[in-house]
Scaffold this active site. Structure first.
Site, PDB file in Angstrom:
ATOM      1  N   HIS A   1      19.911   8.888   5.320  1.00 44.93           N
ATOM      2  CA  HIS A   1      19.507  10.050   4.510  1.00 44.93           C
ATOM      3  C   HIS A   1      20.716  10.920   4.150  1.00 44.93           C
ATOM      4  CE1 HIS A   1      14.850  10.582   5.162  1.00 44.93           C
ATOM      5  NE2 HIS A   1      15.144   9.778   4.163  1.00 44.93           N
TER       6      HIS A   1
ATOM      7  N   LYS B   1       3.647  -0.305  10.248  1.00 45.08           N
ATOM      8  CA  LYS B   1       3.729   1.115   9.886  1.00 45.08           C
ATOM      9  C   LYS B   1       2.436   1.839  10.277  1.00 45.08           C
ATOM     10  CE  LYS B   1       4.791   4.882   7.224  1.00 45.08           C
ATOM     11  NZ  LYS B   1       5.634   5.546   6.298  1.00 45.08           N
TER      12      LYS B   1
ATOM     13  N   LYS C   1       2.970  11.015   5.025  1.00 43.44           N
ATOM     14  CA  LYS C   1       4.093  11.954   4.822  1.00 43.44           C
ATOM     15  C   LYS C   1       4.228  12.180   3.325  1.00 43.44           C
ATOM     16  CE  LYS C   1       7.487  11.432   8.591  1.00 43.44           C
ATOM     17  NZ  LYS C   1       8.832  10.971   8.959  1.00 43.44           N
TER      18      LYS C   1
ATOM     19  N   ASN D   1      12.117   6.174  11.699  1.00 40.97           N
ATOM     20  CA  ASN D   1      13.279   6.828  11.096  1.00 40.97           C
ATOM     21  C   ASN D   1      14.586   6.123  11.460  1.00 40.97           C
ATOM     22  OD1 ASN D   1      14.453   9.863  10.174  1.00 40.97           O
ATOM     23  ND2 ASN D   1      12.371   9.357   9.577  1.00 40.97           N
TER      24      ASN D   1
ATOM     25  N   ARG E   1       6.530   7.903  16.329  1.00 39.78           N
ATOM     26  CA  ARG E   1       6.755   7.819  14.875  1.00 39.78           C
ATOM     27  C   ARG E   1       8.232   7.983  14.516  1.00 39.78           C
ATOM     28  NH1 ARG E   1       3.113   9.911   9.785  1.00 39.78           N
ATOM     29  NH2 ARG E   1       4.447   8.908   8.246  1.00 39.78           N
TER      30      ARG E   1
ATOM     31  N   HIS F   1      16.794   4.447  -2.073  1.00 38.39           N
ATOM     32  CA  HIS F   1      16.487   4.812  -0.686  1.00 38.39           C
ATOM     33  C   HIS F   1      16.753   3.629   0.266  1.00 38.39           C
ATOM     34  CE1 HIS F   1      14.559   6.778   2.674  1.00 38.39           C
ATOM     35  NE2 HIS F   1      13.729   5.747   2.809  1.00 38.39           N
TER      36      HIS F   1
ATOM     37  N   GLU G   1       4.544  12.793  14.146  1.00 44.69           N
ATOM     38  CA  GLU G   1       5.919  12.474  14.541  1.00 44.69           C
ATOM     39  C   GLU G   1       6.413  13.318  15.718  1.00 44.69           C
ATOM     40  OE1 GLU G   1       8.872  11.164  11.429  1.00 44.69           O
ATOM     41  OE2 GLU G   1      10.065  12.733  12.314  1.00 44.69           O
TER      42      GLU G   1
ATOM     43  N   ARG H   1      -5.068  24.588  -2.098  1.00 37.53           N
ATOM     44  CA  ARG H   1      -5.063  24.221  -0.665  1.00 37.53           C
ATOM     45  C   ARG H   1      -5.578  22.815  -0.396  1.00 37.53           C
ATOM     46  NH1 ARG H   1      -7.045  29.539   0.086  1.00 37.53           N
ATOM     47  NH2 ARG H   1      -5.328  30.971   0.447  1.00 37.53           N
TER      48      ARG H   1
ATOM     49  N   GLU I   1      13.108  -1.549   4.185  1.00 40.14           N
ATOM     50  CA  GLU I   1      12.119  -0.912   5.084  1.00 40.14           C
ATOM     51  C   GLU I   1      11.344  -1.985   5.855  1.00 40.14           C
ATOM     52  OE1 GLU I   1      12.264   2.244   5.593  1.00 40.14           O
ATOM     53  OE2 GLU I   1      12.292   3.447   3.747  1.00 40.14           O
TER      54      GLU I   1
ATOM     55  N   HIS J   1      17.650   6.058   9.164  1.00 43.13           N
ATOM     56  CA  HIS J   1      17.489   7.152   8.204  1.00 43.13           C
ATOM     57  C   HIS J   1      18.362   8.361   8.529  1.00 43.13           C
ATOM     58  CE1 HIS J   1      14.072   4.747   7.003  1.00 43.13           C
ATOM     59  NE2 HIS J   1      13.772   5.587   6.022  1.00 43.13           N
TER      60      HIS J   1
HETATM   61  N1  LIG Z   1       6.428   9.094   2.657  1.00 43.98           N
HETATM   62  C1  LIG Z   1       6.977   8.059   3.265  1.00 43.98           C
HETATM   63  O1  LIG Z   1       6.548   7.633   4.335  1.00 43.98           O
HETATM   64  C2  LIG Z   1       8.148   7.369   2.631  1.00 43.98           C
HETATM   65  C3  LIG Z   1       8.594   6.154   3.161  1.00 43.98           C
HETATM   66  C4  LIG Z   1       9.683   5.535   2.566  1.00 43.98           C
HETATM   67  C5  LIG Z   1      10.279   6.098   1.449  1.00 43.98           C
HETATM   68  N2  LIG Z   1       9.809   7.266   0.949  1.00 43.98           N
HETATM   69  C6  LIG Z   1      10.379   7.841  -0.271  1.00 43.98           C
HETATM   70  O2  LIG Z   1      10.084   6.945  -1.343  1.00 43.98           O
HETATM   71  C7  LIG Z   1      11.061   7.109  -2.351  1.00 43.98           C
HETATM   72  C8  LIG Z   1      11.540   5.751  -2.794  1.00 43.98           C
HETATM   73  O3  LIG Z   1      10.437   5.009  -3.274  1.00 43.98           O
HETATM   74  P1  LIG Z   1      10.642   3.794  -4.288  1.00 43.98           P
HETATM   75  O4  LIG Z   1      11.732   2.931  -3.835  1.00 43.98           O
HETATM   76  O5  LIG Z   1       9.312   3.225  -4.516  1.00 43.98           O
HETATM   77  O6  LIG Z   1      11.223   4.544  -5.569  1.00 43.98           O
HETATM   78  P2  LIG Z   1      10.604   5.024  -6.954  1.00 43.98           P
HETATM   79  O7  LIG Z   1       9.286   5.638  -6.806  1.00 43.98           O
HETATM   80  O8  LIG Z   1      11.680   5.813  -7.604  1.00 43.98           O
HETATM   81  O9  LIG Z   1      10.414   3.650  -7.758  1.00 43.98           O
HETATM   82  C9  LIG Z   1      11.536   2.856  -8.005  1.00 43.98           C
HETATM   83  C10 LIG Z   1      11.700   2.542  -9.503  1.00 43.98           C
HETATM   84  O10 LIG Z   1      10.812   1.480  -9.870  1.00 43.98           O
HETATM   85  C11 LIG Z   1      10.036   1.861 -10.997  1.00 43.98           C
HETATM   86  N3  LIG Z   1       8.773   1.152 -10.849  1.00 43.98           N
HETATM   87  C12 LIG Z   1       7.780   1.444  -9.978  1.00 43.98           C
HETATM   88  N4  LIG Z   1       6.855   0.475 -10.005  1.00 43.98           N
HETATM   89  C13 LIG Z   1       7.238  -0.414 -10.920  1.00 43.98           C
HETATM   90  C14 LIG Z   1       6.703  -1.645 -11.377  1.00 43.98           C
HETATM   91  N5  LIG Z   1       5.597  -2.162 -10.843  1.00 43.98           N
HETATM   92  N6  LIG Z   1       7.358  -2.308 -12.351  1.00 43.98           N
HETATM   93  C15 LIG Z   1       8.525  -1.819 -12.853  1.00 43.98           C
HETATM   94  N7  LIG Z   1       9.099  -0.686 -12.455  1.00 43.98           N
HETATM   95  C16 LIG Z   1       8.456   0.008 -11.481  1.00 43.98           C
HETATM   96  C17 LIG Z   1       9.973   3.354 -10.950  1.00 43.98           C
HETATM   97  O11 LIG Z   1       9.717   3.898 -12.213  1.00 43.98           O
HETATM   98  C18 LIG Z   1      11.382   3.686 -10.452  1.00 43.98           C
HETATM   99  O12 LIG Z   1      12.278   3.655 -11.536  1.00 43.98           O
HETATM  100  C19 LIG Z   1      12.156   7.970  -1.787  1.00 43.98           C
HETATM  101  O13 LIG Z   1      12.019   9.264  -2.278  1.00 43.98           O
HETATM  102  C20 LIG Z   1      11.880   7.943  -0.305  1.00 43.98           C
HETATM  103  O14 LIG Z   1      12.359   9.099   0.337  1.00 43.98           O
HETATM  104  C21 LIG Z   1       8.758   7.899   1.518  1.00 43.98           C
HETATM  105  O1  LIG Z   2       6.759   7.406   7.829  1.00 44.39           O
HETATM  106  C1  LIG Z   2       7.714   7.744   8.527  1.00 44.39           C
HETATM  107  O2  LIG Z   2       7.575   8.453   9.526  1.00 44.39           O
HETATM  108  C2  LIG Z   2       9.080   7.324   8.186  1.00 44.39           C
HETATM  109  O3  LIG Z   2      10.041   7.784   8.781  1.00 44.39           O
HETATM  110  C3  LIG Z   2       9.236   6.311   7.098  1.00 44.39           C
HETATM  111  C4  LIG Z   2      10.558   6.394   6.360  1.00 44.39           C
HETATM  112  O4  LIG Z   2      10.803   5.105   5.816  1.00 44.39           O
HETATM  113  C5  LIG Z   2      10.539   7.361   5.184  1.00 44.39           C
HETATM  114  O5  LIG Z   2      11.744   7.258   4.470  1.00 44.39           O
HETATM  115  C6  LIG Z   2      10.231   8.803   5.510  1.00 44.39           C
HETATM  116  O6  LIG Z   2      10.021   9.543   4.344  1.00 44.39           O
HETATM  117  C7  LIG Z   2      11.354   9.479   6.239  1.00 44.39           C
HETATM  118  O7  LIG Z   2      10.820  10.593   6.834  1.00 44.39           O
HETATM  119  P1  LIG Z   2      11.588  11.969   6.996  1.00 44.39           P
HETATM  120  O8  LIG Z   2      10.673  12.738   7.863  1.00 44.39           O
HETATM  121  O9  LIG Z   2      12.904  11.665   7.623  1.00 44.39           O
HETATM  122  O10 LIG Z   2      11.763  12.527   5.652  1.00 44.39           O
HETATM  123 ZN   LIG Z   3      12.481   5.241   4.463  1.00 46.73          ZN
END
Ligand SMILES: NC(=O)c1ccc[n+]([C@@H]2O[C@H](COP(=O)([O-])OP(=O)(O)OC[C@H]3O[C@@H](n4cnc5c(N)ncnc54)[C@H](O)[C@@H]3O)[C@@H](O)[C@H]2O)c1
Ligand SMILES: O=C(O)C(=O)C[C@@H](O)[C@H](O)[C@H](O)COP(=O)(O)O
Ligand SMILES: [Zn+2]
Length: 347
Positions: free
Chosen positions: A233, A208, A128, A226, A222, A248, A218, A106, A170, A229
């Protein structure tokens, strides 16, 4: 709290000394294991024991199978509630690591050390967490803040160009939804590299963080984060389910083009603003071939978007360059026109 790390990682070490954790679990993927973990371990000073948890790189890993394996490993290693998980990686690692940490027993504490541009200015911030389900993006997850976020911009030195460009999408989004000046300074960048981008990261992080502080769960503003997206998405999911994943940020860039045109069709922005946005996005992002995806397949995914209510697709749409509205229900005709507009960009 977000801290920019000095070369000696002293702020991270102070954090580790001040808290009484039982053990550290560092989550990495194969690339952050190779490029980032040696930097972290070379600078981390702590008497605590640590274990490395490694997963394969890529969006394909952001699912329940991987989460299950990680929960099992934590259990076998007897991680207790005073354990600390360090998520060292891009958005896949911070989403996955935040999710397993916030649910295991948890909830155990976690920190994010983002290593991609995308995770530095977006994914590591805002709490998130989550995983994909049946290739639908982020369908299962939690809202859970990391204890701390530590940014070390030098990690960008090993990041491949395509990944940098993905994160840049982004940042452009942040400008478009909230800060025209940020958008305008970003589009002055002609050669995308870490050096040119690094001075703009703080502004994106601030945008952000500011939005998240106003509406963590959200319920309202917030949703503007999106922008791009909703359609983005859907296309990202379709590519993922075909076994042909795209990044992404590439999906978001495509989604922002469609949704900028959609905002114009819905009379929210001028034709001139829509064209400026589309032309600039096209400068950075190559055309994404969506000819395999029918309107029906894209619409089917739109119907499961997390922002929807009462079976209606809710878009977050620009009301100008630097401002964004949300809960906008568009006509089906305009949604399809925006997809058609994108397809024609390749003619
Ligand atoms: N939670 C949120 O608010 C939020 C916001 C935006 C995106 N996301 C999510 O994030 C993900 C995309 O993230 P991303 O673009 O960072 O992708 P990722 O985590 O897959 O990283 C991209 C690639 O770069 C490599 N890498 C990472 N750091 C490195 C470095 N310093 N040097 C060399 N290689 C490196 C990784 O191994 C991977 O192959 C998606 O799943 C998306 O949905 C979440
Ligand atoms: O933080 C947020 O809120 C965002 O929407 C940031 C986005 O860039 C990110 O891809 C997020 O994961 C999308 O949210 P989701 O709720 O559509 O999955
Ligand atoms: Zn995003």
């Amino acid at each position: 709290m977000i801290t920019i790390l000095n070369d000696d990682f002293s702020q991270l070490n102070t954090f580790l000394h001040e808290k009484s954790f039982s053990k550290i679990f560092i989550l990495v993927d194969e690339n952050t294991h190779e490029y980032c973990l040696p930097v972290l371990l070379g600078n981390m000073e702590t008497d605590l024991g640590f274990e490395i948890l490694e997963i394969e790189a890529g969006e394909e890993m952001k699912n329940i199978q991987t989460a299950n394996q990680l929960w099992e490993i934590l259990t076998e290693m007897q991680a207790d509630r005073k354990a600390l998980v360090i998520n060292l990686g891009g958005g896949v690692i911070t989403d996955m690591g935040g999710f397993i940490s916030s649910t295991y027993k948890r909830g155990v504490q976690f920190i994010n050390i983002p290593t991609t541009l995308l995770s530095m200015c977006d994914a590591s911030i805002g709490g998130k967490t989550g995983i994909d389900l049946m290739n639908y993006k982020n369908m299962v997850g939690t809202f859970a803040f990391p204890e701390q976020i530590f940014i070390y911009p030098k990690f960008l030195e090993t990041l491949p160009f395509k990944e940098l460009r993905s994160g840049f999408a982004e940042m452009l989004k942040h400008g478009l939804i909230a800060d025209k000046a940020h958008w305008e300074s970003l589009i002055q960048i002609h050669k995308l590299d870490a050096e040119a981008i690094v001075t703009h990261i703080q502004t994106s992080m601030d945008i952000k963080q500011d939005v998240v502080e106003k509406d963590f769960h959200e319920r309202n503003i917030r949703k503007t984060l999106n922008f791009g997206h909703t359609i983005g998405h859907s296309v990202e999911s379709l590519c993922l389910s075909q076994g042909n994943p795209i990044l992404h940020g590439e999906a978001v860039a495509m989604g922002m083009i469609c949704e900028a045109h959609l905002a114009y069709l819905e009379d929210l922005i001028s034709q001139q603003d829509a064209e400026t946005i589309v032309e600039n996005l096209q400068r950075y992002y190559p055309y994404l071939d969506i000819s395999d995806f029918s309107d029906e397949s894209i619409t089917a995914l739109l119907l499961n978007d997390k922002k929807n209510t009462d079976s209606k697709i809710n878009f977050s749409l620009l009301s100008g360059i630097g401002s964004c509205t949300y809960d906008h229900q568009c006509s089906q005709e305009n949604i399809l026109k925006s997809l058609e507009f994108y397809r024609k960009l390749n003619d």
